[in-house]
Design an enzyme around this catalytic site. Structure first.
Site, PDB file in Angstrom:
ATOM      1  N   GLU A 102       6.541  -3.698   4.928  1.00  0.00           N
ATOM      2  CA  GLU A 102       5.865  -2.845   4.327  1.00  0.00           C
ATOM      3  C   GLU A 102       6.913  -2.837   3.020  1.00  0.00           C
ATOM      4  OE1 GLU A 102       3.350  -1.085   4.971  1.00  0.00           O
ATOM      5  OE2 GLU A 102       3.168  -1.568   7.089  1.00  0.00           O
ATOM      6  N   CYS A 160       6.561   4.646  -2.003  1.00  0.00           N
ATOM      7  CA  CYS A 160       5.824   3.260  -2.258  1.00  0.00           C
ATOM      8  C   CYS A 160       4.481   3.476  -2.574  1.00  0.00           C
ATOM      9  CB  CYS A 160       6.074   2.516  -1.246  1.00  0.00           C
ATOM     10  SG  CYS A 160       5.416   3.196   0.512  1.00  0.00           S
TER      11      CYS A 160
END
Ligand code: NAD
Length: 476
Positions: free
Chosen positions: A252, A289
């Site tokens: 990720e 993010c």
């Protein structure tokens, strides 16, 4: 761990939690700093390479009996951890505020509440998984992948580890977590909650440390899968190492997500688009993010968008609604990006009052909007990880999609339109793991992860559990 300055930070001299036992760290000592004051709040003696190895051994040994538990038992374990996180909420909130500098409301509503929701949602999703499926003359079965090494960053110090704990433990895997060195205390808090919730010894293990401990963990050949959240650079390095030994890897990574305003939006939708995009971009001081860091607007709407940006920017005040960045290096890096954008012709919009109110100490950066940004410039291509929104103009829908897809990343996006069908059609053309239509809400059951350089694999819900499984076919 010895303590500085603040008697309310718990003092526990631990560097690892291995096989149900708390261990004093035998590795290097590192200070944990409060980014609001720039002062150290604790000194953590981290796990040594031998302690990392012992943690992997414990996870290995606990594997067969945890894999043999029922789905219902594991779902109950997840619910017990969720309940414990809620019981420990005050303590955890305190740790997140001190280590990350998050404002209290954000720490409570997002950092501490979300992980408990994710655990409950994963327990619920487990009932929908096809653990065993008949395909012709085969029984196709899901089996836990084995020992999982989880390596996580500091920006969501509870959510990121918990997304991995939920998926891995539900799948029947055992694990070793190495949280980020900047959020070691929150990592200890999570391990304590897991212990208090009664998860059996060896199923979940924790080692504290930085890149060295991370390297020792991911290079251990007894680790079957590495699940990493963090920068694209480190993720690629880890993946190369793990894949070389045919290990499994989930990544990720970073993002540069677009918020695309289509040309049919009404005045009220445009207002919402600007307000919500700013809030999304600046959430957690821009250290998210999935942050929508590029606002794509039709050229004809630029003037109105600029007015709205000026109005809503005033709501984001460092030291009040917004915390600092994690460290000096990161704060300086953000300012360098802004300075470079200006050299390349961008105009800077900053709220004067916010600038004036910025606290004197702490790694604060004034929330910034960059106007007239070239979509190919560095500021529009690279992840800044701070409160900076780039506004990019486009001509038609085709160009909007091209710009939206024109970075190495593909983690998240948003599309704003008064025509939901049109927004959905644009959403389908955007190459990213999640797309919100008109600010659609986060769904803890939906798969989370990225296309392109934003990663490999998915977390959360059914998909996040299946990612920690191997497929086995038994023929009859
Ligand atoms: P980072 O990659 O520097 O560190 C992340 C973790 O990896 C830390 O625990 C660190 O100690 C460890 N690590 C560093 N080098 C290592 C090595 N060589 N081997 C093993 N472990 C190592 O990232 P960061 O700066 O702490 O976090 C910010 C980054 O994380 C941003 O790029 C952000 O986009 C990304 N992120 C991604 C997601 C997502 O879900 N896609 C979520 C949050 C953050």
């Amino acid at each position: 761990m010895t303590q500085h300055n603040d008697t309310s930070v718990p003092m526990e001299p631990y560097g690892a939690y291995v096989d149900g036992v708390w261990l004093s760290g035998a590795g290097q000592t590192r200070q944990v700093v409060d980014p609001r004051t720039e002062l150290p709040i604790a000194e953590v003696t981290e796990a040594s390479a031998e302690q990392v190895s012992a943690a992997v051994a414990a996870a290995s040994a606990a594997g067969p009996s945890w894999a043999a538990t029922t789905v219902a038992d594991r779902a109950d374990a997840l619910r017990a951890v969720a309940a414990q996180l809620r019981k420990d909420a005050d303590e955890l909130k305190h740790l997140v505020c001190r280590e990350l500098g998050a404002p209290e409301a954000l720490a409570e509503k997002l950092h501490v509440a979300l992980p408990a929701t994710v655990l409950d949602a994963t327990a619920e999703a487990a009932a929908e998984i096809a653990w065993k499926r008949r395909v012709g003359n085969s029984s196709v079965e899901l089996e836990p992948v084995g020992v999982v090494a989880a390596v996580t960053p500091w920006n969501y110090p509870l959510h990121q580890p918990v997304a991995k704990v939920a998926g891995a433990l539900m799948a029947g895997c055992t694990m070793v977590l190495k949280p980020a060195e900047q959020s070691a205390l929150t990592g200890l808090g999570l391990a304590r909650a897991i212990e208090r919730a009664g998860v059996p010894a060896g199923v979940f293990n924790l080692v504290l440390g930085g890149p060295e401990a991370g390297e020792a963990l991911v290079s251990d050949r007894r680790v079957d899968m590495v699940s990493f959240t963090g920068s694209t650079e480190v993720g690629q390095k880890i993946a190369a190492q793990v894949v070389a030994r045919c290990g499994r890897v989930a990544l990720e990574l970073g993002g540069k997500s677009p918020s695309v305003v289509l040309d049919d939006v009404s005045e009220s939708r445009l207002d919402a688009a600007v307000k919500v995009t700013l809030a999304n971009c600046f959430l957690n001081s821009g250290q998210t993010c999935t942050a929508w860091t590029r606002l794509l607007v039709p050229r004809s709407m630029l003037g109105r968008v600029e007015e709205l940006l000026a109005r809503y920017l005033a709501r984001h005040v460092p030291g009040m609604t917004m915390g600092p960045l994690i460290d000096r290096r990161q704060a300086d890096r953000v300012e360098e990006y802004v300075a470079e954008a200006v050299k390349q012709g961008a105009r800077v919009m900053r709220d004067e009052t916010a600038e004036a109110r910025r606290p004197e100490s702490g790694y604060y950066v004034t929330p910034t909007v960059l106007l007239d940004v070239d979509p190919t410039s560095r500021v529009a291509q690279e992840e800044i990880f701070g409160p900076v929104l780039s506004v990019i103009a486009y001509g038609d829908e085709r160009e909007a999609v091209e710009i939206a897809n024109g970075t190495p990343y593909g983690l998240a996006a948003c599309v704003w339109s008064d025509d939901e069908e049109r927004a959905t059609s644009v959403a389908r053309r955007i190459r990213s793991g999640q797309v919100d239509v008109n600010g659609g809400r986060f769904n803890p059951l939906a798969p989370f992860g990225g296309f392109k350089s934003s990663g490999i694999g998915r977390e959360l819900g059914v998909y996040g559990v299946e990612d920690f499984c191997e497929l086995k076919s038994i023929q009859y």
